[in-house]
Enzyme design. Structure first.
Site, PDB file in Angstrom:
ATOM      1  N   PHE A   1     -13.907  -3.702   1.292  1.00  0.00           N
ATOM      2  CA  PHE A   1     -14.823  -2.622   0.587  1.00  0.00           C
ATOM      3  C   PHE A   1     -16.220  -2.380   0.867  1.00  0.00           C
ATOM      4  O   PHE A   1     -17.311  -2.891   1.004  1.00  0.00           O
ATOM      5  CB  PHE A   1     -15.311  -2.915  -0.718  1.00  0.00           C
ATOM      6  CG  PHE A   1     -13.593  -2.623  -1.582  1.00  0.00           C
ATOM      7  CD1 PHE A   1     -12.840  -1.936  -1.228  1.00  0.00           C
ATOM      8  CD2 PHE A   1     -14.452  -3.098  -2.614  1.00  0.00           C
ATOM      9  CE1 PHE A   1     -11.810  -1.463  -2.125  1.00  0.00           C
ATOM     10  CE2 PHE A   1     -12.526  -3.115  -3.801  1.00  0.00           C
ATOM     11  CZ  PHE A   1     -11.884  -2.071  -3.415  1.00  0.00           C
ATOM     12  N   PRO A   2     -16.099  -3.144   2.763  1.00  0.00           N
ATOM     13  CA  PRO A   2     -17.283  -2.911   4.130  1.00  0.00           C
ATOM     14  C   PRO A   2     -18.318  -1.809   3.382  1.00  0.00           C
ATOM     15  O   PRO A   2     -19.699  -2.308   4.129  1.00  0.00           O
ATOM     16  CB  PRO A   2     -16.721  -2.597   5.069  1.00  0.00           C
ATOM     17  CG  PRO A   2     -15.814  -2.669   5.066  1.00  0.00           C
ATOM     18  CD  PRO A   2     -14.722  -2.771   3.589  1.00  0.00           C
ATOM     19  N   LEU A   3     -17.671  -0.574   2.473  1.00  0.00           N
ATOM     20  CA  LEU A   3     -18.917   0.426   2.228  1.00  0.00           C
ATOM     21  C   LEU A   3     -18.738   0.939   0.872  1.00  0.00           C
ATOM     22  O   LEU A   3     -19.704   1.424   0.786  1.00  0.00           O
ATOM     23  CB  LEU A   3     -18.235   1.958   3.213  1.00  0.00           C
ATOM     24  CG  LEU A   3     -18.116   0.941   5.007  1.00  0.00           C
ATOM     25  CD1 LEU A   3     -16.936   2.897   5.187  1.00  0.00           C
ATOM     26  CD2 LEU A   3     -18.318   1.400   5.471  1.00  0.00           C
TER      27      LEU A   3
ATOM     28  N   TYR B   1       0.810  -1.556  -0.117  1.00  0.00           N
ATOM     29  CA  TYR B   1      -0.170   0.139   0.357  1.00  0.00           C
ATOM     30  C   TYR B   1       0.913   1.131   0.305  1.00  0.00           C
ATOM     31  O   TYR B   1       1.170   1.544   0.691  1.00  0.00           O
ATOM     32  CB  TYR B   1      -0.835  -0.464   1.148  1.00  0.00           C
ATOM     33  CG  TYR B   1      -2.222  -0.938   1.003  1.00  0.00           C
ATOM     34  CD1 TYR B   1      -2.434  -1.946  -0.138  1.00  0.00           C
ATOM     35  CD2 TYR B   1      -3.273  -1.428   2.213  1.00  0.00           C
ATOM     36  CE1 TYR B   1      -3.240  -2.842   0.346  1.00  0.00           C
ATOM     37  CE2 TYR B   1      -3.692  -2.057   2.225  1.00  0.00           C
ATOM     38  CZ  TYR B   1      -4.026  -2.442   1.126  1.00  0.00           C
ATOM     39  OH  TYR B   1      -5.206  -3.355   1.281  1.00  0.00           O
TER      40      TYR B   1
HETATM   41  N1  NAP Z   1      -7.307  -8.445   0.679  1.00  0.00           N
HETATM   42  C1  NAP Z   1      -7.677  -6.989  -0.467  1.00  0.00           C
HETATM   43  O1  NAP Z   1      -7.262  -7.754  -1.087  1.00  0.00           O
HETATM   44  C2  NAP Z   1      -8.126  -6.147   0.092  1.00  0.00           C
HETATM   45  C3  NAP Z   1      -8.614  -5.459  -1.384  1.00  0.00           C
HETATM   46  C4  NAP Z   1      -8.896  -4.129  -0.898  1.00  0.00           C
HETATM   47  C5  NAP Z   1      -9.060  -3.585   0.449  1.00  0.00           C
HETATM   48  N2  NAP Z   1      -8.297  -4.443   1.132  1.00  0.00           N
HETATM   49  C6  NAP Z   1      -8.306  -3.796   2.966  1.00  0.00           C
HETATM   50  O2  NAP Z   1     -10.009  -3.895   2.930  1.00  0.00           O
HETATM   51  C7  NAP Z   1     -10.447  -2.249   4.136  1.00  0.00           C
HETATM   52  C8  NAP Z   1     -11.763  -1.149   3.660  1.00  0.00           C
HETATM   53  O3  NAP Z   1     -11.901  -1.477   2.075  1.00  0.00           O
HETATM   54  P1  NAP Z   1     -11.364   0.107   1.554  1.00  0.00           P
HETATM   55  O4  NAP Z   1     -11.222   1.391   2.781  1.00  0.00           O
HETATM   56  O5  NAP Z   1     -11.177   0.475   0.213  1.00  0.00           O
HETATM   57  O6  NAP Z   1     -13.171   0.704   1.337  1.00  0.00           O
HETATM   58  P2  NAP Z   1     -14.367   0.831   2.214  1.00  0.00           P
HETATM   59  O7  NAP Z   1     -13.956   0.747   3.461  1.00  0.00           O
HETATM   60  O8  NAP Z   1     -15.750  -0.012   1.328  1.00  0.00           O
HETATM   61  O9  NAP Z   1     -14.073   3.030   2.482  1.00  0.00           O
HETATM   62  C9  NAP Z   1     -13.340   3.337   2.165  1.00  0.00           C
HETATM   63  C10 NAP Z   1     -13.964   4.517   1.422  1.00  0.00           C
HETATM   64  O10 NAP Z   1     -15.396   5.393   2.206  1.00  0.00           O
HETATM   65  C11 NAP Z   1     -14.824   6.677   3.122  1.00  0.00           C
HETATM   66  N3  NAP Z   1     -15.339   6.524   4.316  1.00  0.00           N
HETATM   67  C12 NAP Z   1     -14.297   5.486   5.565  1.00  0.00           C
HETATM   68  N4  NAP Z   1     -15.500   5.925   6.585  1.00  0.00           N
HETATM   69  C13 NAP Z   1     -16.874   6.524   6.107  1.00  0.00           C
HETATM   70  C14 NAP Z   1     -17.838   7.114   7.124  1.00  0.00           C
HETATM   71  N5  NAP Z   1     -18.176   7.142   7.644  1.00  0.00           N
HETATM   72  N6  NAP Z   1     -18.439   8.523   5.586  1.00  0.00           N
HETATM   73  C15 NAP Z   1     -18.104   8.011   4.817  1.00  0.00           C
HETATM   74  N7  NAP Z   1     -16.864   8.035   4.111  1.00  0.00           N
HETATM   75  C16 NAP Z   1     -16.397   6.986   4.797  1.00  0.00           C
HETATM   76  C17 NAP Z   1     -13.102   6.605   2.599  1.00  0.00           C
HETATM   77  O11 NAP Z   1     -13.353   7.536   2.610  1.00  0.00           O
HETATM   78  P3  NAP Z   1     -12.363   8.430   4.008  1.00  0.00           P
HETATM   79  O12 NAP Z   1     -10.673   8.474   3.802  1.00  0.00           O
HETATM   80  O13 NAP Z   1     -12.441  10.242   3.063  1.00  0.00           O
HETATM   81  O14 NAP Z   1     -13.478   8.667   4.957  1.00  0.00           O
HETATM   82  C18 NAP Z   1     -12.877   5.857   1.364  1.00  0.00           C
HETATM   83  O15 NAP Z   1     -12.711   6.046   0.332  1.00  0.00           O
HETATM   84  C19 NAP Z   1      -8.864  -1.284   3.118  1.00  0.00           C
HETATM   85  O16 NAP Z   1      -8.611  -0.013   4.025  1.00  0.00           O
HETATM   86  C20 NAP Z   1      -8.054  -2.575   2.915  1.00  0.00           C
HETATM   87  O17 NAP Z   1      -7.064  -2.686   4.556  1.00  0.00           O
HETATM   88  C21 NAP Z   1      -8.007  -5.450   1.043  1.00  0.00           C
END
Ligand code: NAP
Length: 295
Positions: free
Chosen positions: A216-218, A64
């Site tokens: 991508f829980p959100l 990352y």
């Molecule tokens: N194993 C894999 O292949 C893989 C792939 C992808 C991701 N991941 C892991 O999964 C984690 C979660 O996925 P993700 O971060 O990509 O996506 P996510 O948790 O679905 O969404 C994150 C996005 O939502 C925003 N957000 C977060 N909290 C919020 C809230 N309370 N209200 C409004 N917007 C909000 C964030 O922006 P802000 O920063 O502005 O809050 C960011 O743009 C990653 O951080 C990573 O560690 C793993």
């Protein structure tokens, strides 16, 4: 009211009791998960606040950042060392970044070993508690048979570089194959109230007692778009992200969401979802809204 990650309850991950609400570090680097954080102090503050709020599972990856700079791991180390004894890093081996900011497999034995060494060096730990074998198959030369990649992970565990082996971006057959070979500490796949293709694997993990860490829980923020999640949030007077996380926690007892954020307010909101209990009718509407068409 102070929120705590333990409001979400706990589960056992790699032999440790951990709160069911974690933190994803992928949003710490700059836009596109590339380069340094736009505001390093803020990124550090978010990590420290997560731990203050009781978060003990942090999902990260050496890649990352950029091919040369392990940004998320660097920020985590600067923010959190000395680490609390009960902090559980969950890392990923098997991927890498390309020079044009893309994502590519890195599943050959030497690549998996190099990733593990980078985790240890940059995080400053002797062993990573859980490492996910991050499966990614582009048909290129850096892909090996699944069982072979798992074999290298077993060697890394035997050498003490990683404590336990999880799987990421895998299907049910791969999980079953891995279960015949070793203990599977956790599974991390794409899943949210809006993206339910992985329902069968969520159910499998629940039945097998395997922690499931949805990424991508959100739905990368799109849970706030018009739809059932936003409707329920408006009715309850809470944030859509909280409804999404509360639904996930309700969906399965082995669910452990890892929402990613670089925003302290969003972090607080996400951790606060642990105490949100959704009314039955809201759960039913969210269940129905997210099903794949025809299901
Ligand atoms: N194993 C894999 O292949 C893989 C792939 C992808 C991701 N991941 C892991 O999964 C984690 C979660 O996925 P993700 O971060 O990509 O996506 P996510 O948790 O679905 O969404 C994150 C996005 O939502 C925003 N957000 C977060 N909290 C919020 C809230 N309370 N209200 C409004 N917007 C909000 C964030 O922006 P802000 O920063 O502005 O809050 C960011 O743009 C990653 O951080 C990573 O560690 C793993």
């Amino acid at each position: 009211m102070t929120v705590s990650a333990t409001d979400a309850g706990t589960l056992r991950l790699a032999g440790r009791e951990v709160p069911r609400l974690g933190f994803g570090a992928m949003r710490l680097p700059g836009p596109g998960v590339w380069g340094p954080p736009p505001d390093r102090d803020r990124a550090i503050a978010v990590c420290r606040r997560a731990v203050e709020l009781g978060v003990r599972v942090i999902d990260t990856a050496w890649y990352y950042g950029t091919p040369d700079q392990d940004v998320a791991n660097e920020v985590l180390a600067e923010a959190l060392r000395p680490y609390p004894d009960d902090l559980v890093f969950v890392t990923k081996l098997g991927g890498r970044r390309t020079d044009d900011a893309g994502w590519a497999p890195a599943l050959r034995p030497e690549q998996l070993r190099e990733g593990a060494e980078r985790d240890l060096r940059v995080l400053g730990v002797e062993s990573v508690p859980v490492a996910h074998l991050r499966w990614i198959d582009d048909g290129g030369p850096d892909v090996v048979p699944f069982a072979d990649a798992l074999g290298t992970m077993l060697e890394l565990r035997d050498a003490g570089k990683i404590g336990a082996i999880g799987l990421s971006n895998v299907d049910l057959d791969q999980v079953r194959t891995a279960e015949r070979i070793t203990d599977v500490a956790s599974v991390s796949n794409l899943y949210s109230p809006l993206q339910r293709d992985d329902d069968p694997l969520v159910d499998h993990c629940a039945a097998a007692g395997i922690p499931y860490l949805p990424f991508f829980p959100l739905a990368v923020g799109s849970v706030a778009d018009p739809g059932a999640v936003a409707d329920v949030a408006a009715e309850l007077g809470v944030a859509p992200a909280q409804v999404a996380l509360a639904w996930l926690l309700h969906r399965s007892a082995t669910m452990l969401p890892i929402p990613g954020t670089g925003d302290p307010g969003h972090l607080e909101e996400n951790v606060g979802a642990g105490s949100l209990r959704l009314p039955d009718d809201a759960v039913a509407r969210l269940d129905a809204a997210g099903r794949p068409s025809g299901a």
